[in-house]
Design a protein around this motif. Sequence first.
Motif, PDB file in Angstrom:
ATOM      1  N   ASP A 116     -46.311   2.834  33.409  1.00 25.44           N
ATOM      2  CA  ASP A 116     -47.087   3.623  34.371  1.00 25.44           C
ATOM      3  C   ASP A 116     -48.164   4.443  33.674  1.00 25.44           C
ATOM      4  N   ARG A 117     -47.830   5.027  32.528  1.00 32.20           N
ATOM      5  CA  ARG A 117     -48.792   5.863  31.804  1.00 32.20           C
ATOM      6  C   ARG A 117     -49.534   5.090  30.716  1.00 32.20           C
ATOM      7  N   ASN A 118     -49.118   3.846  30.487  1.00 32.73           N
ATOM      8  CA  ASN A 118     -49.665   3.037  29.391  1.00 32.73           C
ATOM      9  C   ASN A 118     -49.634   3.844  28.086  1.00 32.73           C
ATOM     10  N   ASP A 119     -48.446   4.307  27.767  1.00 35.49           N
ATOM     11  CA  ASP A 119     -48.299   5.243  26.657  1.00 35.49           C
ATOM     12  C   ASP A 119     -47.229   4.739  25.701  1.00 35.49           C
ATOM     13  N   LEU A 120     -47.480   4.872  24.407  1.00 30.93           N
ATOM     14  CA  LEU A 120     -46.502   4.554  23.376  1.00 30.93           C
ATOM     15  C   LEU A 120     -46.099   5.836  22.658  1.00 30.93           C
ATOM     16  N   GLN A 121     -44.799   6.083  22.589  1.00 24.33           N
ATOM     17  CA  GLN A 121     -44.280   7.234  21.859  1.00 24.33           C
ATOM     18  C   GLN A 121     -43.329   6.744  20.776  1.00 24.33           C
ATOM     19  N   PRO A 122     -43.509   7.211  19.523  1.00 20.73           N
ATOM     20  CA  PRO A 122     -42.628   6.772  18.433  1.00 20.73           C
ATOM     21  C   PRO A 122     -41.165   7.022  18.765  1.00 20.73           C
ATOM     22  N   ALA A 123     -40.316   6.081  18.336  1.00 18.35           N
ATOM     23  CA  ALA A 123     -38.884   6.185  18.617  1.00 18.35           C
ATOM     24  C   ALA A 123     -38.102   5.682  17.411  1.00 18.35           C
ATOM     25  N   ALA A 124     -36.829   6.025  17.390  1.00 18.32           N
ATOM     26  CA  ALA A 124     -35.956   5.490  16.346  1.00 18.32           C
ATOM     27  C   ALA A 124     -35.895   3.974  16.478  1.00 18.32           C
ATOM     28  N   MET A 125     -35.768   3.310  15.346  1.00 13.13           N
ATOM     29  CA  MET A 125     -35.782   1.854  15.364  1.00 13.13           C
ATOM     30  C   MET A 125     -34.623   1.300  16.190  1.00 13.13           C
ATOM     31  N   ASP A 126     -34.938   0.364  17.067  1.00 13.11           N
ATOM     32  CA  ASP A 126     -33.946  -0.365  17.845  1.00 13.11           C
ATOM     33  C   ASP A 126     -33.601  -1.632  17.065  1.00 13.11           C
ATOM     34  N   SER A 127     -32.400  -1.702  16.555  1.00 13.97           N
ATOM     35  CA  SER A 127     -32.033  -2.804  15.653  1.00 13.97           C
ATOM     36  C   SER A 127     -32.062  -4.152  16.352  1.00 13.97           C
ATOM     37  N   ASN A 128     -31.722  -4.188  17.640  1.00 12.52           N
ATOM     38  CA  ASN A 128     -31.751  -5.461  18.365  1.00 12.52           C
ATOM     39  C   ASN A 128     -33.182  -5.962  18.549  1.00 12.52           C
ATOM     40  N   LEU A 129     -34.089  -5.056  18.930  1.00 16.02           N
ATOM     41  CA  LEU A 129     -35.492  -5.454  19.084  1.00 16.02           C
ATOM     42  C   LEU A 129     -36.066  -5.917  17.759  1.00 16.02           C
ATOM     43  N   LEU A 130     -35.731  -5.212  16.704  1.00 15.51           N
ATOM     44  CA  LEU A 130     -36.224  -5.601  15.384  1.00 15.51           C
ATOM     45  C   LEU A 130     -35.701  -6.981  15.003  1.00 15.51           C
ATOM     46  N   LYS A 131     -34.439  -7.239  15.268  1.00 17.16           N
ATOM     47  CA  LYS A 131     -33.859  -8.551  14.956  1.00 17.16           C
ATOM     48  C   LYS A 131     -34.542  -9.650  15.757  1.00 17.16           C
TER      49      LYS A 131
END
Length: 649
Positions: free
Chosen positions: A614-629
């Motif tokens: 909705d806001r077209n916004d990226l905010q830094p987050a802790a690494m998601d291990s599943n997404l990284l894999k």
Amino acid sequence: MNGAKNRYAVLSGFIFLFLILSFVVRTALLVWAFPHSGLSVTDIVTLFARGFVYDIGIALFFTIAYALYLLLLPQRLNNTLFNRIFTYTGFFLALMIVIFSFFAEFTFWGEYESRFDFIAVDYLIYTYEVISNINQSYPLPLLIGGVLLATAALTWLMARRGTFRNSFQSRTAFGKRLATFLFLLGLTCAHAFLVSNTWAEKGKNRYQQELSKAGIYSFISAYLNNELAYDKYYLQEDNATAFADIRILLESPDARFLENGNSIFRHITDTATPVKPNVIMVTIESFSADFMERFGNTQHITPVLDSIAKESILFTNMYATGTRTVRGMEALTLAVPPTPGQSIVRRRNNEQLFSAGSVFAKNSYDRTFFYGGDGYFDNMNKFFGNNGYDITDRLRHRLVDDRLASTRTNIPDGTVRFENAWGICDEDIYDAAIRSADAKYAAGKPFYDFVMTTSNHRPYTYPAGSIDIPSGTSREGAVKYTDYAIGRFLQQIRNKPWFKNTVIIFVADHCASSAGKNEIEVSKYHIPCIFYNVPGIAPQEIPVMCSQIDIYPTLLGMLHWSYNSNFYGKNVLETGYQPRAMVSTYQKLAWLETGKLVILSPQQKAQCFIWSRDRNDLQPAAMDSNLLKHSVAAYQTAYYLFKNGGMRK
């Protein structure tokens, strides 16, 4: 104004002038971008500081050869006619190149909101299309005249200040010249080895990154990094683990893997009776989802597409894999994730790959690639021609041997009503596709066509009187003409005997712009996709997140085909489908799932973000291990398969 007589007066004067001009250009681009950049005061200070370092490097690269000349020039020749002619000429030519590059930066920024990159490098190769496009988009004689006038004026100003005279009349001892040269050479080498273009990309704001860069420096960097080796620059698992992970992601109830180990080759089984219509895929140039009223546009420039979307299968949450036509072609034919650097369409050893055309060929379909320009551009003819597609295009380069393994047909002049730098208008390319479909139907041959349009591209010109927006005036006009031509195409074919048995796909190759403040501007990858005239399927919207690479697995699922597959794409309607998309720039590879994004970048970096659609916004987050894999598995294995022949039929 006279200064101290010094042999290096011209060299230092050029460096000083270059730094001033570059500062002015950077400031102008900042003012242009500032309203939507989201830059803070700290960001601005940082981008000017980094930009100054890049500018120093370019100035050194421009002048180091001249510094060697000054070292070796004997004192007795310093004030001769030879040295005067050499110095004035060299100064004028170098300054002209600089001013021309600065002008080019403004035009490039206007189109891509970026410093020079791989696109600029590509444009040097395809001079006909690019020069014609510039000539049709801008008053080229005035611009060239302006560049020459500005160069002459600044050269005169430097002469007026006595810069040249101070150099010619100087008496600088050899020892001092040697020390000066070694100092400049040391700075040049230090800059070359210690400063890379990626240094500018340390900031989180993309505008800060791009404005920190220098155009010429970025151009050279792009030229030297045409293809990036995933296994050298990106985060990896061992191949066995990566392939095990991707095979899990590609599992489905109807899929059975045909090979073990480093392979995704599998058989898709459907027990229902298959339907085998003709298929025409219309790939629309630079067509963002937000051009359509269905996605919030209020300009009423796509009445045809908005109308047929209600009668068709509309994907409302599809994302392009990249920002260039060849990247879209890669996804729409091979159904694979993007690999770093150039699209596979433009790489060597890209023949006989498994593609959508391979599946249709197994079912005895004729396959043809239609393009309104010369398919030599961006290596399109070689890619399609050596992967089982016949070619229909405009033959401009008669001396170029494409060495095609298929038939190439020229679109004759007599069938062309309008043509610009990129090719014939969309109406004309549709007419060519219709003539071909008529002939194939008469011969009793089913057909699969890939039609690439060109009208929605600068200079945004099209046949006069087609629509109510004058040709060549705006992107909105080109979009409305693109939509008009689609309406005319459908009107022409509705009474054809082959129409009822023909599925037409309308999909964008990429969006109109990819620029934004985020590392990856996800909204600038959102594209429309419409399946029109699919037999036995009721009109509907498909809201799940998906990718261009999912188009053919989904269509073939609707048609109940059983087939062998080397696709990374999936049938988004199957049970257990997990929404995801893959988006990329030339160096950044992103894996998108609902609300989250992982970006892989060179130097084995990985970043995770929370994404708000909705806001077209990226905010830094802790690494998601599943997404990284998931991201490593997809991108690493795709690169491995292409480099090791695993994408071949």
